[in-house]
Design an enzyme around this catalytic site. Structure first.
Site, short mmCIF file in Angstrom:
data_model
loop_
_atom_site.label_atom_id
_atom_site.label_comp_id
_atom_site.label_asym_id
_atom_site.label_seq_id
_atom_site.Cartn_x
_atom_site.Cartn_y
_atom_site.Cartn_z
N CYS A 98 0.80 -1.23 0.00
CA CYS A 98 0.00 0.00 0.00
C CYS A 98 0.84 1.28 0.00
O CYS A 98 0.30 2.36 -0.22
CB CYS A 98 -0.94 0.00 1.20
SG CYS A 98 -1.99 -1.48 1.26
N HIS A 392 -9.29 2.78 -2.03
CA HIS A 392 -7.87 2.47 -1.85
C HIS A 392 -7.35 1.56 -2.97
O HIS A 392 -7.22 0.35 -2.78
CB HIS A 392 -7.66 1.81 -0.48
CG HIS A 392 -6.28 1.35 -0.20
ND1 HIS A 392 -5.14 2.05 -0.60
CD2 HIS A 392 -5.83 0.23 0.43
CE1 HIS A 392 -4.08 1.39 -0.21
NE2 HIS A 392 -4.45 0.28 0.40
N CYS A 422 0.27 2.21 6.31
CA CYS A 422 0.54 0.83 6.69
C CYS A 422 0.42 -0.03 5.45
O CYS A 422 -0.25 0.35 4.49
CB CYS A 422 -0.45 0.35 7.76
SG CYS A 422 -2.18 0.39 7.21
#
Length: 436
Positions: A98, A392, A422
């Site tokens: 990510c 996302h 994270c």
């Protein structure tokens, strides 16, 4: 090329001079007809046109994706070849789950600070509508043997080995942590329990994310950051993120059922980020080069740090380890930050990270510090919404955060901002940005 100096006699900093993203849309919806590389090329083409940069000035492209594909090995190189950049432009791809587009940005920054490049284009894209489907190992072996077989009898014998279950595509391995077997949501549930994070606290974070994002769309904040995309069959533009709830209410979140632990869980589809399609891109320049070309930077990449933890511990806690190092490298404290943008994988992860940053015991036991990093003012946190509301697309999120945060810093007359992300594998990232 040696690193130069700016007009103030300081180091020639790495500036973010422009950025752009596509709308972020829920997987299987508005952008499902576009593959990851299509999304990447679309946003980069538009950024090049809007920024009016001379393509020959861009000498490096660092781009990334998280979900692997079989049809290209280096998405950064595909971006070069599909967007009108000179075909001899250097390009390499990165993947840090990510935090991928933050990695793209800092990798380019390192090359620029070393004097190797003056202008770079960075970013990331992912399409969860375009996840490659595999085949079972038994079917793969049979297909290989089938190609080699020379007689009908041999081919029929190969087919007879297979059962219906061998024809079902297996679930991609990356949907779970390979070393623990846990889905990320299961790991987040564990964090919520270990850190005493309540369902009400998580729902409040989600509600605030959607409320802020909806307001940011209404007041035009996102208009300059998000391009319109017209996907096949080219009959309707996609103009905005389609996950944002314009009518978010706390009561609605409370009615949702737990998604991972059906009996005792607190994580729901409402307080977690959804699977999403989208892309982002940033244009970086050495400060002196930006000045020479007449660009006014949005801001500067001041410092960064990456960290990792044991995935079997608290999978999404690594940003808390990265934050103090990034702040120390910038010569600043958490109190100096005018804005904080924290990636929202899960509201439970956000609450856990905030609690750890403010915890004296965590500081002593995990950071080796005599005092906690500090508390984050809620009025400075994710002021225009976060990943829970906006979506996302794994590799694109960091680029979104950088662009949005620098523009908000300028709007508020602020000086510094902290970004945290994270990532799968127990990874974490922190970046300190400085306003122009």
């Amino acid at each position: 090329m040696a690193s130069g100096k700016n007009g103030k006699g300081g180091k020639d900093r790495v500036a973010v001079v422009a950025g752009l993203r596509t709308p972020f849309t829920k997987a299987g919806t508005a952008l499902k007809a576009l593959r990851t590389v299509d999304l990447a090329a679309t946003v980069v083409k538009e950024l090049l046109q809007r920024s009016e940069v001379t393509p020959r000035d861009v000498t490096l492209v660092v781009y990334g994706q998280v979900v692997p594909t079989l049809d290209w090995l280096n998405i950064a190189r595909e971006v070069v070849l599909r967007t009108g950049l000179p075909k001899d432009t250097d390009a390499f791809s990165v993947s840090r789950a990510c935090a991928t587009s933050l990695q793209a940005m800092t990798s380019a920054a390192e090359a620029m600070l070393a004097g190797q490049h003056h202008v770079a284009l960075v970013g990331g894209a992912d399409s969860m509508s375009d996840v490659p489907l595999g085949v079972s190992r038994k079917l793969a072996s049979a297909l290989t043997d089938f190609q080699k077989a020379r007689t009908l009898g041999a081919r029929l014998e190969i087919v007879s080995r297979l059962s219906l279950k061998d024809l079902v595509p297996p679930i991609p391995g990356f949907s779970r942590e390979p070393t623990t077997g846990e889905q990320m949501g299961e790991a987040a549930e564990k964090m919520a329990k270990q850190n005493g994070i309540s369902r009400a606290e998580q729902d409040a974070i989600a509600h605030r994310s959607h409320t802020n994002a909806a307001r940011a769309w209404r007041d035009g904040t996102y208009a300059a950051e998000v391009m319109h995309v017209i996907p096949p069959p080219y009959d309707k533009p996609v103009e905005r993120d389609n996950v944002v709830r314009d009518d978010s209410t706390l009561d609605a979140y409370a009615k949702l059922s737990p998604a991972f632990d059906r009996r005792h869980g607190t994580i729901t589809a409402g307080n977690a980020s959804p699977l999403t399609d989208g892309a982002s891109a940033l244009l970086l320049m050495r400060e002196g080069k930006a000045k020479a070309l007449g660009y006014q930077p949005l801001g500067y990449v001041k410092s960064w740090s990456y960290a990792a933890v044991d995935p079997g511990w608290q999978l999404l806690m690594a940003p808390v380890l990265a934050v103090p190092r990034a702040l120390e490298r910038a010569g600043l404290s958490l109190a100096d930050m005018d804005l904080v943008d924290m990636h929202e994988a899960f509201a439970a992860q956000v609450a856990s990270n905030l609690k750890a940053l403010a915890s004296p015991s965590f500081a002593a036991e995990k950071l080796g510090r005599s005092a906690p990093v500090g508390e984050i003012d809620p009025e400075k946190l994710n002021v225009n919404g976060g990943s829970i509301a906006l979506g996302h697309p794994f590799a694109a999120t960091g680029g979104r955060m950088v662009l949005s945060t620098l523009r908000e810093l300028k709007k508020r007359g602020g000086h510094h901002a902290l970004l945290t992300v994270c990532a799968a594998g127990g990874l974490g990232a922190a970046v300190v940005l400085e306003a122009a």
